[in-house]
Design an enzyme around this catalytic site. Structure first.
Site, PDB file in Angstrom:
ATOM      1  N   GLY A  12      56.678  96.320  57.692  1.00 24.10           N
ATOM      2  CA  GLY A  12      55.547  96.920  58.420  1.00 24.10           C
ATOM      3  C   GLY A  12      55.275  95.757  59.567  1.00 24.10           C
ATOM      4  N   ARG A  15      53.833  96.598  64.381  1.00 28.15           N
ATOM      5  CA  ARG A  15      52.779  96.277  64.933  1.00 28.15           C
ATOM      6  C   ARG A  15      51.862  94.863  64.140  1.00 28.15           C
ATOM      7  NH1 ARG A  15      51.452 100.938  62.619  1.00 28.15           N
ATOM      8  NH2 ARG A  15      52.148 102.187  64.430  1.00 28.15           N
ATOM      9  N   ILE A  17      50.224  92.033  62.481  1.00 27.89           N
ATOM     10  CA  ILE A  17      50.713  90.589  61.970  1.00 27.89           C
ATOM     11  C   ILE A  17      52.030  90.447  61.754  1.00 27.89           C
ATOM     12  CG2 ILE A  17      50.461  89.314  59.973  1.00 27.89           C
ATOM     13  CD1 ILE A  17      47.520  90.483  59.706  1.00 27.89           C
ATOM     14  N   ASP A  69      60.488 103.985  54.045  1.00 29.08           N
ATOM     15  CA  ASP A  69      59.350 103.840  53.226  1.00 29.08           C
ATOM     16  C   ASP A  69      59.558 103.239  52.132  1.00 29.08           C
ATOM     17  OD1 ASP A  69      56.913 104.277  51.678  1.00 29.08           O
ATOM     18  OD2 ASP A  69      57.243 106.363  52.178  1.00 29.08           O
ATOM     19  N   TYR A 167      41.019  98.929  46.174  1.00 33.82           N
ATOM     20  CA  TYR A 167      41.922  97.703  47.283  1.00 33.82           C
ATOM     21  C   TYR A 167      42.103  96.478  46.636  1.00 33.82           C
ATOM     22  CZ  TYR A 167      42.561  95.166  51.322  1.00 33.82           C
ATOM     23  OH  TYR A 167      43.246  94.287  52.331  1.00 33.82           O
TER      24      TYR A 167
END
Length: 276
Positions: A12, A15, A17, A69, A167
């Site tokens: 990830g 962009r 962090i 992915d 979450y």
């Protein structure tokens, strides 16, 4: 310890962090393999793996952008193999990729539930498993291997669960990887730690959350600098920790955090979740 010539595998990192951590390591001379899904620009979420790679190389490192992915085993195994072939191995894994939905149970479709568990828990576990053989080789070569999970300290207080059970469980799943893998990998000399911000961090993804005042946030660079301190510590002794960014910086004598403020002079920041 330093990161010159070390190879980081960051999830990830197109962009936010992840990219900030990548650029901080690149400035120290590191090689960065970044795996993410974004290959085409999105007006709502700017940045792709290719634009990120350009920023990483401009910062001073070498970059290998990989479209993939992290929920898919074949995709991760291919990315790890590609990284090892390009750079000769992997010294550091940063599990940064994450999915978020701050919704109560009745408003959390199972598709969203599965996405959060697929990215946060399965993705973290899978990437760690896939990188493990290379991390062991890094340890044997005395290269100070580390796993850094961008996840919060574990807490069983109900108020961290009640508003978004799914979450919270998904993020705590990442932290449980830290807890377990730190103990499991300690005999190899691999450090495993978590890092989490005290305040909300101004990222493009966070700006999509209604009602959040970005002006009262800090920039991703505070986590990049904190991550650098973790990754340049002794992996044999620095393991099993759940660091909070400003506390860690203070332990290294960095107490003036003004440069990380989105709005200069801000005194009251939006607190992040999971920090009492």
């Amino acid at each position: 310890m330093d990161l010159k010539g070390k190879t980081l595998f960051i999830t990830g990192a197109s962009r936010g962090i992840g990219l900030a951590i990548a650029k901080r390591a690149a400035a120290a001379g590191a090689n960065i393999a970044l795996i993410a899904k974004t290959t085409e620009a999105n007006p709502k979420l700017p940045g792709t793996i290719y634009s990120a790679a350009e920023e990483i190389e401009a910062a001073g490192g070498q970059a290998l952008p990989i479209a993939g992915d992290i929920r898919e085993e074949a995709s991760v195994l291919a990315a790890v193999a590609q990284t090892a072939e390009r750079f000769g191995g992997i010294d550091i894994l940063v599990n940064n990729a994450s999915a978020i939905s701050l919704t109560p149970t009745h408003a959390t479709p199972m598709k969203r539930f599965d996405l959060m568990f697929g990215v946060n828990v399965r993705g973290t576990y899978l990437c760690t498993q896939a990188c493990l053989a290379h991390l062991i080789k890094s340890a044997e070569a005395g290269r100070n291997p580390m796993v850094l999970n961008m996840s919060p300290p574990l807490s069983m207080k109900p108020h961290w669960f009640k508003n978004h059970v799914a979450y919270t469980m998904a993020k705590y799943g990442m932290s449980e990887c830290t807890l377990g893998h730190a103990a499991e990998f300690k005999p190899y000399g691999i450090g495993v730690n978590s890092l989490w911000p005290r305040t909300a961090i101004a990222t493009a993804a966070l700006q999509m959350i209604p009602g959040l005042d970005i002006a009262k946030c800090r920039t991703p660079e505070i986590l990049a600098d904190a991550a650098y301190l973790v990754l340049t510590s002794d992996a044999k002794t620095m393991t099993g920790n759940f660091f909070i960014d400003d506390t860690l910086l203070a332990q290294h004598g960095i107490t003036d955090l003004e440069k990380y403020s989105v709005t200069p002079g801000t005194k009251e920041f939006v607190p992040d979740f999971f920090v009492d």
